[in-house]
Design a protein around this motif. Structure first.
Motif, mmCIF file in Angstrom:
data_model
loop_
_atom_site.group_PDB
_atom_site.id
_atom_site.type_symbol
_atom_site.label_atom_id
_atom_site.label_comp_id
_atom_site.label_asym_id
_atom_site.label_seq_id
_atom_site.Cartn_x
_atom_site.Cartn_y
_atom_site.Cartn_z
ATOM 1 N N UNK A 118 10.108 -5.578 -1.854
ATOM 2 C CA UNK A 118 10.034 -7.037 -1.876
ATOM 3 C C UNK A 118 8.933 -7.451 -0.909
ATOM 4 N N UNK A 119 7.817 -7.938 -1.456
ATOM 5 C CA UNK A 119 6.669 -8.313 -0.636
ATOM 6 C C UNK A 119 6.633 -9.821 -0.438
ATOM 7 N N UNK A 120 6.328 -10.221 0.795
ATOM 8 C CA UNK A 120 6.237 -11.629 1.152
ATOM 9 C C UNK A 120 4.775 -12.045 1.220
ATOM 10 N N UNK A 247 -3.272 -10.420 -5.293
ATOM 11 C CA UNK A 247 -3.437 -10.487 -3.845
ATOM 12 C C UNK A 247 -2.358 -9.808 -3.033
ATOM 13 N N UNK A 248 -1.350 -9.229 -3.693
ATOM 14 C CA UNK A 248 -0.223 -8.658 -2.949
ATOM 15 C C UNK A 248 -0.653 -7.513 -2.043
ATOM 16 N N UNK A 249 -1.509 -6.644 -2.535
ATOM 17 C CA UNK A 249 -1.903 -5.496 -1.729
ATOM 18 C C UNK A 249 -2.657 -5.879 -0.472
ATOM 19 N N UNK A 250 -3.357 -7.013 -0.499
ATOM 20 C CA UNK A 250 -4.180 -7.427 0.641
ATOM 21 C C UNK A 250 -3.476 -8.444 1.534
ATOM 22 N N UNK A 259 3.732 -1.959 1.828
ATOM 23 C CA UNK A 259 2.682 -2.354 0.877
ATOM 24 C C UNK A 259 2.160 -1.153 0.098
ATOM 25 N N UNK A 260 1.998 -0.029 0.798
ATOM 26 C CA UNK A 260 1.525 1.184 0.120
ATOM 27 C C UNK A 260 2.552 1.660 -0.896
#
Length: 434
Positions: A118-120, A247-250, A259-260
């Motif tokens: 779960x990315x913020x 843009x999630x990775x950055x 993130x990885x």
């Protein structure tokens, strides 16, 4: 994973919305998720701006947090998210978001408790993603317009809320917001500016803001793709899923390891496909090589059989004896060949050229061996005292002229005496020298 299959959540002051496929659905706050998700914080409680400081950029977060608290822009402590940091003469510029610490801690704790990645993210991070030098982007989120631009002079940011229910409210807000930086937009030009709809349920706001922006820029900007989602019968225009996916990775606020892991999960399917294709290519190449090898083996066996047949024919021809009637002719041909090869005049010319002033030829005799009737020349001579090198030079010259030399016992016992037997080295006849 494609944009359509991503689970994207928008968190705003009006609540949580889950975007998946072509649907947008309201969900309770802080849900329990069993799938990976991208959660975009688009909250009024988050303060975003571009500030300039003197000094080292290593202390940017501390300087920003202190000023934000001092000016009362956030309540209590805040977590600073640095979207972009640019060094300028004498200091640096920072494009940042200040998230209230309590909200930040709750978001990160909730994200860690979910069953999958779960990315913020923040709306400001998506606003600046992919914007390079001499470029800008304008986003519409509900009734709020915000822009980010970067030039050689530095970073620029601004936002404005359209107030009131008038039809011209959105157009007035766009003109007022961009009019503050008229020189910036004139310098960039419409081709370097992107316009996107982060979230809107009112198509008239989109049209009004776009027309106002076009009037300021002097031409139409580059319009980002916006999907049309179904929200309980209402139509939602949004570029949020696409921008979040890109843009999630950055710009994800999670630790680097998370993130990885999220990025690696999305690489599994493409890598699997590539691996399968590579395997098929290798199998096909192996089959082709095997087929070619079999062909080469068959061709080699055929050539070997032809060679064996040819060798058998050669042996059969070699075993044939010369007919008795041809023996006299064969003997005559041999004698003629011997006569040409052992022509005395030609030999004497070679001998004269090879003999120097420091040696003397005493006798030349044409001999025939009794056993095989082979002809040879016998040469007896005498070299001057101390001129042994002259004999060596003479031997080399005669060898170069096509004769094979064999040393014999000298006839005389005088110092420097020598005797050699000379046999024609080649079978081909030699032409006489003039």
């Amino acid at each position: 994973m494609s944009v359509a299959t991503e689970h994207v959540y928008r968190v705003s002051s009006t609540g949580w919305v889950h975007c998946h496929g072509n649907d947008a659905q309201d969900v309770p706050a802080w849900p329990t998720l069993q799938h990976s998700a991208l959660v975009v914080l688009d909250l009024d409680d988050i303060f975003t701006d571009v500030w300039r400081f003197e000094g080292k950029s290593e202390y940017a977060a501390a300087l920003i947090e202190k000023r934000a608290r001092t000016q009362g822009l956030v309540e209590g402590a805040a977590h600073i998210v640095m979207h972009r940091l640019l060094k300028v003469p004498g200091g640096f510029q920072a494009f940042f978001s200040a998230i209230p610490l309590e909200l930040w801690q709750r978001c990160t704790q909730w994200a860690r408790e979910q069953g999958d990645h779960c990315l913020l993210l923040t709306a400001a991070g998506l606003l600046s993603h992919g914007v390079g030098t001499d470029g800008g982007r304008i986003l519409l989120s509900q009734r709020r317009l915000m822009y980010f631009a970067q030039t050689e002079e530095g970073l620029s940011f601004g936002s404005m809320q359209a107030l009131g229910g008038r039809e011209s409210a959105m157009a007035d807000a766009a003109q007022a917001l961009l009019g503050r930086q008229q020189g910036l937009w004139t310098r960039l030009g419409a081709d370097a500016v992107e316009y996107g709809v982060l979230w809107s349920v009112q198509p008239e706001d989109v049209e009004a803001s776009l027309h106002a922006i076009q009037a300021v820029l002097g031409n139409a900007p580059v319009v980002l793709f916006a999907a049309e989602l179904d929200a309980a019968g209402a139509r939602v225009l949004t570029a949020l899923p696409k921008l979040a996916h890109e843009g999630a990775g950055r710009h994800a606020l999670n630790p680097l390891g998370e993130r990885i892991a999220w990025r690696a999960e999305r690489w599994v399917a493409p890598v699997t496909v590539v691996t399968a294709l590579a395997g098929l290519v290798l199998i096909a190449a192996g089959a082709l090589i095997t087929q070619q090898t079999d062909g080469y083996r068959s061709a080699g066996q055929g050539e070997r059989a032809q060679l064996e047949t040819l060798q058998s024919r050669i042996q059969a021809v070699s075993a044939v004896e010369t007919p008795r009637k041809l023996l006299p002719a064969t003997e005559l041909a041999r004698q003629l060949d011997q006569g040409i090869r052992y022509n005395p005049m030609t030999f004497l010319l070679d001998l004269k050229e090879a003999t120097g002033n420091d040696m003397r030829i005493q006798r030349v005799r044409l001999e025939t061996e009794a056993q095989n009737r082979t002809r040879t020349f016998r040469v007896d001579g005498l070299a001057a005292s101390g001129a042994s090198y002259a004999v060596m030079r003479w031997v080399s010259h005669m060898t170069a002229a096509g004769w094979t030399l064999k040393a014999l016992d000298p006839v005389g016992a005088a110092p420097g005496a020598f005797s050699y037997q000379l046999i024609a080295a080649g079978a081909a006849p030699r032409s006489e020298k003039p």
